[in-house]
Motif scaffolding. Structure first.
Motif, PDB file in Angstrom:
ATOM      1  N   LEU A 100       0.823  -1.211   0.000  1.00 39.83           N
ATOM      2  CA  LEU A 100       0.000   0.000   0.000  1.00 39.83           C
ATOM      3  C   LEU A 100       0.862   1.268   0.000  1.00 39.83           C
ATOM      4  O   LEU A 100       0.561   2.235  -0.702  1.00 39.83           O
ATOM      5  N   VAL A 101       1.928   1.267   0.782  1.00 42.22           N
ATOM      6  CA  VAL A 101       2.840   2.421   0.818  1.00 42.22           C
ATOM      7  C   VAL A 101       3.463   2.631  -0.557  1.00 42.22           C
ATOM      8  O   VAL A 101       3.552   3.765  -1.052  1.00 42.22           O
ATOM      9  N   LYS A 102       3.857   1.554  -1.197  1.00 37.93           N
ATOM     10  CA  LYS A 102       4.453   1.632  -2.537  1.00 37.93           C
ATOM     11  C   LYS A 102       3.456   2.241  -3.532  1.00 37.93           C
ATOM     12  O   LYS A 102       3.796   3.126  -4.308  1.00 37.93           O
ATOM     13  N   ARG A 103       2.208   1.777  -3.470  1.00 33.86           N
ATOM     14  CA  ARG A 103       1.183   2.286  -4.372  1.00 33.86           C
ATOM     15  C   ARG A 103       0.873   3.757  -4.091  1.00 33.86           C
ATOM     16  O   ARG A 103       0.659   4.539  -5.019  1.00 33.86           O
ATOM     17  N   LEU A 104       0.855   4.134  -2.820  1.00 36.95           N
ATOM     18  CA  LEU A 104       0.630   5.540  -2.465  1.00 36.95           C
ATOM     19  C   LEU A 104       1.764   6.420  -2.980  1.00 36.95           C
ATOM     20  O   LEU A 104       1.530   7.514  -3.513  1.00 36.95           O
ATOM     21  N   ASP A 105       3.003   5.938  -2.810  1.00 37.23           N
ATOM     22  CA  ASP A 105       4.154   6.694  -3.321  1.00 37.23           C
ATOM     23  C   ASP A 105       4.045   6.896  -4.825  1.00 37.23           C
ATOM     24  O   ASP A 105       4.313   7.988  -5.336  1.00 37.23           O
ATOM     25  N   GLN A 106       3.638   5.849  -5.533  1.00 38.06           N
ATOM     26  CA  GLN A 106       3.498   5.954  -6.997  1.00 38.06           C
ATOM     27  C   GLN A 106       2.392   6.947  -7.369  1.00 38.06           C
ATOM     28  O   GLN A 106       2.547   7.752  -8.277  1.00 38.06           O
ATOM     29  N   ALA A 107       1.292   6.894  -6.637  1.00 44.20           N
ATOM     30  CA  ALA A 107       0.183   7.812  -6.919  1.00 44.20           C
ATOM     31  C   ALA A 107       0.601   9.258  -6.628  1.00 44.20           C
ATOM     32  O   ALA A 107       0.259  10.181  -7.393  1.00 44.20           O
ATOM     33  N   LEU A 108       1.333   9.488  -5.555  1.00 45.39           N
ATOM     34  CA  LEU A 108       1.779  10.831  -5.195  1.00 45.39           C
ATOM     35  C   LEU A 108       2.794  11.360  -6.209  1.00 45.39           C
ATOM     36  O   LEU A 108       2.804  12.554  -6.516  1.00 45.39           O
ATOM     37  N   GLU A 109       3.638  10.486  -6.718  1.00 42.61           N
ATOM     38  CA  GLU A 109       4.606  10.907  -7.742  1.00 42.61           C
ATOM     39  C   GLU A 109       3.893  11.436  -8.966  1.00 42.61           C
ATOM     40  O   GLU A 109       4.296  12.426  -9.577  1.00 42.61           O
ATOM     41  N   GLY A 110       2.804  10.797  -9.368  1.00 46.05           N
ATOM     42  CA  GLY A 110       2.043  11.217 -10.532  1.00 46.05           C
ATOM     43  C   GLY A 110       1.401  12.576 -10.337  1.00 46.05           C
ATOM     44  O   GLY A 110       1.254  13.339 -11.294  1.00 46.05           O
ATOM     45  N   HIS A 111       1.034  12.928  -9.130  1.00 44.32           N
ATOM     46  CA  HIS A 111       0.379  14.217  -8.855  1.00 44.32           C
ATOM     47  C   HIS A 111       1.397  15.336  -8.675  1.00 44.32           C
ATOM     48  O   HIS A 111       1.046  16.503  -8.820  1.00 44.32           O
ATOM     49  N   GLN A 112       2.620  15.017  -8.359  1.00 44.93           N
ATOM     50  CA  GLN A 112       3.629  16.056  -8.138  1.00 44.93           C
ATOM     51  C   GLN A 112       4.174  16.597  -9.460  1.00 44.93           C
ATOM     52  O   GLN A 112       4.714  17.681  -9.513  1.00 44.93           O
ATOM     53  N   SER A 113       4.070  15.875 -10.527  1.00 45.70           N
ATOM     54  CA  SER A 113       4.635  16.291 -11.816  1.00 45.70           C
ATOM     55  C   SER A 113       3.848  17.399 -12.447  1.00 45.70           C
ATOM     56  O   SER A 113       2.746  17.647 -12.326  1.00 45.70           O
TER      57      SER A 113
END
Length: 100
Positions: A87-100
Motif C-alpha cells: 500500500l505504501v508503494k502504491r501511495l508513493d506511486q500515486a503521489l509521484e504522478g500528482h507532483q509532476s
C-alpha cells in the motif's frame, strides 16, 4: 506492591493451594479452569489412564496450542506487513504522478 494471597484451585477432583499476587488471581483461576477442562476431556476419552499421564498429555496439548497460535500470529503479522508495504508503494506511486 501488594502481598501475595493464597488461592484454592480445583483441578481434576483435587484441591491445590497456590500463592499469587492479587492482580493475577483472575488469570490463575482462568488457567486452572482451562487445565481442569483439558484434563477432564483427556480422562473422559478413556485413552489415557493415570493422573500423571493425563497431566502430561494436557501440558503437551496446551503447549502445542500455544506454540501453534504463536506461529500463526507471526505469519499473520508478516502478511499484514507485506500488505502495508504494498500500500505504501502504491501511495508513493500515486503521489509521484500528482507532483509532476
Amino acid at each position: 506492591m501488594s502481598q501475595p494471597l493464597t488461592v484454592t484451585l480445583h483441578i481434576l477432583d483435587k484441591e491445590y493451594r497456590v500463592s499469587c499476587p492479587p492482580e493475577e488471581r483472575s488469570n490463575l483461576e482462568q488457567a486452572a479452569r482451562h487445565l481442569d477442562t483439558t484434563m477432564r476431556d483427556i480422562r473422559n476419552s478413556g485413552k489415557v489412564v493415570g493422573v500423571e499421564r493425563i497431566a502430561v498429555m494436557a501440558a503437551l496439548n496446551i503447549s502445542h496450542d500455544m506454540l501453534t497460535g504463536s506461529h500463526q500470529q507471526t505469519a499473520d503479522l508478516s502478511a499484514q506487513q507485506a500488505q502495508i508495504s504494498e500500500l505504501v508503494k502504491r501511495l508513493d506511486q500515486a503521489l509521484e504522478g500528482h507532483q509532476s
